[in-house]
Design an enzyme around this catalytic site. Sequence first.
Site, PDB file in Angstrom:
ATOM      1  N   ASP A 106      75.301  26.291-109.924  1.00  0.00           N
ATOM      2  CA  ASP A 106      75.973  25.286-110.761  1.00  0.00           C
ATOM      3  C   ASP A 106      77.467  25.095-110.399  1.00  0.00           C
ATOM      4  O   ASP A 106      78.254  24.948-111.178  1.00  0.00           O
ATOM      5  CB  ASP A 106      76.265  26.017-112.116  1.00  0.00           C
ATOM      6  CG  ASP A 106      75.083  26.086-112.764  1.00  0.00           C
ATOM      7  OD1 ASP A 106      73.716  25.743-112.434  1.00  0.00           O
ATOM      8  OD2 ASP A 106      74.659  26.885-113.802  1.00  0.00           O
TER       9      ASP A 106
ATOM     10  N   LYS B 176      68.541  23.269-114.970  1.00  0.00           N
ATOM     11  CA  LYS B 176      68.392  24.177-116.275  1.00  0.00           C
ATOM     12  C   LYS B 176      69.063  23.471-117.207  1.00  0.00           C
ATOM     13  O   LYS B 176      70.181  23.053-117.207  1.00  0.00           O
ATOM     14  CB  LYS B 176      68.829  25.632-115.757  1.00  0.00           C
ATOM     15  CG  LYS B 176      70.191  25.557-115.226  1.00  0.00           C
ATOM     16  CD  LYS B 176      70.386  27.087-114.720  1.00  0.00           C
ATOM     17  CE  LYS B 176      72.132  27.301-114.617  1.00  0.00           C
ATOM     18  NZ  LYS B 176      72.687  27.479-115.776  1.00  0.00           N
TER      19      LYS B 176
ATOM     20  N   CYS C 234      76.334  32.457-115.656  1.00  0.00           N
ATOM     21  CA  CYS C 234      75.082  31.832-114.778  1.00  0.00           C
ATOM     22  C   CYS C 234      74.704  32.438-113.723  1.00  0.00           C
ATOM     23  O   CYS C 234      73.635  32.649-113.268  1.00  0.00           O
ATOM     24  CB  CYS C 234      75.211  29.997-114.635  1.00  0.00           C
ATOM     25  SG  CYS C 234      75.449  29.440-116.121  1.00  0.00           S
TER      26      CYS C 234
END
Length: 172
Positions: free
Chosen positions: A20, A123, A167
């Site tokens: 991310d 995601k 994350c």
Amino acid sequence: MRDKPALKPDRTHTAVLVVDVQGDFTVLKNGSLAVQGTDRNYIDLVNHATQQLKSAGYKIFATQDMHPAEHISFHTNHQGRQPYETLKLEGRTQMLWPPHCIRNTPNAEILIDRKLFCAVVEKGTDPDYDSYSGFSDDRGRKTELENILKAKGINTIIIYGLATDYCVKATA
């Protein structure tokens, strides 16, 4: 007694997973969930490290947080709620976040050179469930990441990215 040599990961079965590294998580892009210290220098360092690992023969993968605008985690989708409040939904606790990484917006884009990646796994695409992990959402529905890694013969992962307390941690 002699020192043991440093362990070197087997490049054939070891992958790098960049989690991310997107505009909404950086100071560089004035992201809605910017992690402190994620300026141009940080992005350049991550890009350089990723390039070096690729040059060393590692397979590089990425996750990308990719939400629909009506995502359940956005405080703006719950009247009267503020960012960072929690609420109970169907027996689970949901953290409310500022809107972030919305599909087709500039700050949802990965800031690392996409040519470095063998695959990018999205995601957080289900509007009704959060997804911190690159492997599955809060409902337990798996992403394609596990199958991709298995197909490539990967059994060890080097993980880094944003944010380590959510994350990256959940993916690890």
